[in-house]
Design a protein around this motif. Structure first.
Motif, mmCIF file in Angstrom:
data_model
loop_
_atom_site.group_PDB
_atom_site.id
_atom_site.type_symbol
_atom_site.label_atom_id
_atom_site.label_comp_id
_atom_site.label_asym_id
_atom_site.label_seq_id
_atom_site.Cartn_x
_atom_site.Cartn_y
_atom_site.Cartn_z
ATOM 1 N N GLU A 198 -5.867 -1.417 1.476
ATOM 2 C CA GLU A 198 -5.210 -2.741 1.493
ATOM 3 C C GLU A 198 -5.311 -3.370 2.868
ATOM 4 O OE1 GLU A 198 -1.081 -2.808 0.248
ATOM 5 O OE2 GLU A 198 -1.641 -2.306 -1.804
ATOM 6 N N PHE A 208 -2.976 10.387 0.106
ATOM 7 C CA PHE A 208 -1.699 9.677 -0.018
ATOM 8 C C PHE A 208 -1.738 8.313 0.656
ATOM 9 C CE2 PHE A 208 2.634 9.341 -1.068
ATOM 10 C CZ PHE A 208 3.347 8.877 0.021
ATOM 11 N N LEU A 209 -2.460 8.273 1.818
ATOM 12 C CA LEU A 209 -2.478 7.017 2.581
ATOM 13 C C LEU A 209 -3.676 6.137 2.246
ATOM 14 C CD1 LEU A 209 -1.571 8.611 6.019
ATOM 15 C CD2 LEU A 209 -0.089 7.158 4.684
ATOM 16 N N ASN A 210 -4.536 6.599 1.329
ATOM 17 C CA ASN A 210 -5.801 5.875 1.060
ATOM 18 C C ASN A 210 -5.581 4.445 0.591
ATOM 19 O OD1 ASN A 210 -7.246 8.060 1.808
ATOM 20 N ND2 ASN A 210 -8.433 8.197 -0.082
ATOM 21 N N GLU A 211 -4.665 4.272 -0.376
ATOM 22 C CA GLU A 211 -4.475 2.930 -0.964
ATOM 23 C C GLU A 211 -3.993 1.930 0.078
ATOM 24 O OE1 GLU A 211 -5.489 2.186 -3.928
ATOM 25 O OE2 GLU A 211 -5.996 4.266 -4.366
ATOM 26 N N VAL A 212 -3.036 2.355 0.923
ATOM 27 C CA VAL A 212 -2.507 1.414 1.915
ATOM 28 C C VAL A 212 -3.577 1.102 2.966
ATOM 29 C CG1 VAL A 212 -1.411 3.086 3.526
ATOM 30 C CG2 VAL A 212 -0.428 0.834 3.226
ATOM 31 N N ARG A 213 -4.421 2.096 3.281
ATOM 32 C CA ARG A 213 -5.496 1.852 4.255
ATOM 33 C C ARG A 213 -6.524 0.883 3.673
ATOM 34 N NH1 ARG A 213 -5.794 8.025 6.326
ATOM 35 N NH2 ARG A 213 -4.168 7.828 7.884
ATOM 36 N N ALA A 217 1.976 1.174 -2.035
ATOM 37 C CA ALA A 217 0.581 0.931 -2.428
ATOM 38 C C ALA A 217 0.171 1.852 -3.576
ATOM 39 C CB ALA A 217 -0.334 1.127 -1.228
ATOM 40 N N ASN A 218 0.623 3.107 -3.544
ATOM 41 C CA ASN A 218 0.280 4.053 -4.618
ATOM 42 C C ASN A 218 0.912 3.640 -5.935
ATOM 43 O OD1 ASN A 218 -1.330 5.844 -3.163
ATOM 44 N ND2 ASN A 218 0.435 6.982 -2.436
ATOM 45 N N LYS A 231 1.796 0.698 -6.860
ATOM 46 C CA LYS A 231 1.208 -0.561 -7.366
ATOM 47 C C LYS A 231 0.064 -0.262 -8.330
ATOM 48 C CE LYS A 231 1.772 -3.909 -3.712
ATOM 49 N NZ LYS A 231 1.153 -4.524 -2.561
ATOM 50 N N ALA A 280 2.635 3.422 2.117
ATOM 51 C CA ALA A 280 1.711 4.195 1.270
ATOM 52 C C ALA A 280 2.308 4.387 -0.126
ATOM 53 C CB ALA A 280 1.417 5.539 1.915
#
Lengths: 348, 140
Positions: free
Chosen positions: B135, B128-133, A292-293, A295, A289
């Motif tokens: 992706e 916080f976990l939105n972007e990785v989810r 990803a943030n 990035k 996470a």
């Protein structure tokens, strides 16, 4: 599917891997591979074939399956790492694992793990703090001229580390079994690079309560702190002239080893207990996470969109992400520290 | 009216953070007292509770505020612990070990505060976990 079918990993033939948990779902059978955390969908035939592989049967000659089916299913299941064909010693990602114990039942059948786990999380902190209090309160005479000084140091360091590592893993296993949906799959020793260690393979995927899941990952650290506390209390309680009085230095070194183990494991480094705990509390991988943030910050357009979506709370996200990624240098920093001790010793 | 109320609550939050940092500094430089820890935790919870924009994002803000408010205490503990354990070593080694101890202490504090926020505020809408989810969903 509860319980473990009797498989013989020391048998002549490959067998169904004990780290595979099969579950019936609406869409077929789901095979969860607890070694690589992947779930594979199997047909009923494939699942039946897999269940027949007990280590004593030739995988090419399973009753009820044609030779072609046997070969096809075996190749597929082997490619998904659902079959164990290396015996007790496995090699995965540069780590050598040697299985010592596979339980007959994956899930606890009694209340004992629950009692032990409750005792663990209730007592580890008070015992550790009381141990620290006793150390600060009482003068401990270590007797540098004691007969067994060298034996004390070796026993303390090696014994403390070994005991700490083994009990650390036992803590994880007990905490996992304390939950009705936690599975304990195997235990053994491992060598990561040149470093030896112990491991337990557990599966807490079905444990839905975040705090209980986090406590499973913290249990190892709790055991190390509990052991340190008990040793500190013992060290300050034994009489000078008694048998244990001669081994105070060993106890001190064992305390230090266990505290170091706890401090290293609690860090937010990926795949360490601290990171697993945060992963359980947040509900996902905090390292992924964080990457990803961050990035989103590299392009002006993505940055604008990110703060438009998250507002001022996006700042908290980015701050947290930066801290989590900085933590990943913990191990290189530790190695650098060890090297600098050596270099310092050479030049001084 | 709501805006003024929000600004007022934010000011309370900032003053409480100041108290928290003062508390941490006090723990670092005066004789350590165990009661300081629960008081610090209560102050931290008050900060997060009082500021409007943190509602629903308590867990992530607890992380950030813990990070800054424990700096004096963790620095002092890092120095004391390394000086106690290593009596006579290279200065560079001492500094590296102080950073390591700092990071370990910070990890423990963050985990503890995350536990507390999970108990008090189990439902969070933080992203916080939105972007990785996103992706992961995009790659499936």
């Amino acid at each position: 599917m509860r319980g473990v079918p009797k498989i013989n990993i020391d048998g002549r033939y490959p067998c169904k891997a004990n780290w595979v948990i099969l579950k019936s779902t609406k869409n077929g059978i789901a095979a969860r591979n607890c070694l690589n955390q992947e779930t594979v969908k199997l047909t009923d035939r494939q699942a039946k074939y897999l269940m027949r592989l007990d280590g004593n049967r030739n995988p090419c000659k399973i009753k009820g399956f044609t030779k072609q089916e046997c070969e096809e299913y075996y190749d597929y299941l082997d490619s998904e790492v659902l079959i164990r064909d290396e015996g007790r010693t496995l090699h995965a990602d540069g780590i050598m694992l040697h299985t010592v114990y596979i339980p007959e039942r994956k899930y606890a059948g009694t209340i004992i793990p629950k009692i032990l786990n409750s005792l663990l999380w209730l007592t580890f902190l008070p015992v550790f703090l009381y141990g620290l209090f006793r150390i600060s309160r009482y003068d401990i005479e270590f007797g540098m001229n004691c007969n067994y000084f060298f034996a004390n140091v070796i026993t303390g360091i090696v014994g403390g580390l070994l005991l700490g590592m083994i009990l650390h893993e036992v803590g994880h296993a007990i905490a996992c079994l304390a939950n009705i949906k936690g599975a304990f799959l195997e235990a053994g020793f491992m060598i990561r690079g040149i470093l030896p260690g112990a491991y337990v393979m557990i599966d807490a995927t079905d444990v839905t309560n975040r705090r209980k899941k986090a406590q499973i990952y913290l249990a190892g650290i709790e055991v190390n702190l509990l052991l340190s506390g008990l040793l500190m209390i013992l060290m300050t309680s034994v009489r000078e002239n008694s048998f244990l009085g001669e081994w105070k230095i060993a106890m001190l070194y064992a305390v230090v080893q266990n505290v170091i183990l706890a401090l290293i494991n609690i860090s937010l480094v990926e795949n360490f207990d601290g990171e697993h705990t945060m992963r359980a509390l947040f509900g996902g991988s905090i390292v992924d996470a964080a990457k990803a943030n961050l990035k989103q910050m590299f392009s002006a357009k993505k940055r604008r969109n990110y703060f438009r979506k998250n507002g001022i709370n996006g700042i908290a996200n980015i701050c947290t992400s930066m801290v989590v990624l900085v933590f990943q240098i913990f191990i290189p920093l530790l190695i650098l520290a060890e090297i600098s001790i050596f270099v310092g010793g050479v030049f001084s | 009216m709501n805006r003024r109320y929000d600004i007022f609550k934010t000011m309370i939050g900032i003053i409480t953070i100041g108290l928290l940092i003062l508390q941490s500094y006090g723990m670092a430089h005066n004789r350590f007292s165990w009661w300081n820890i629960p008081v610090s935790m209560i102050l931290l919870i008050l900060v997060v509770k009082s500021v409007s924009f943190m509602r629903g994002w308590e867990r992530i803000w607890m992380f950030v505020i813990t990070l800054f408010s424990t700096i004096p205490f963790n620095v002092k503990m890092g120095v004391n612990i390394v000086d106690w354990y290593f009596v006579d070593i290279f200065l560079v080694t001492k500094i590296i070990f102080r950073v390591i101890v700092y990071m370990s202490l910070l990890s423990a504090e963050e985990i503890m505060m995350c536990f507390v926020s999970n108990i008090i505020w189990p439902e969070q809408k933080d992203t916080f976990l939105n972007e990785v989810r996103e992706e992961e969903d995009g790659s499936i």
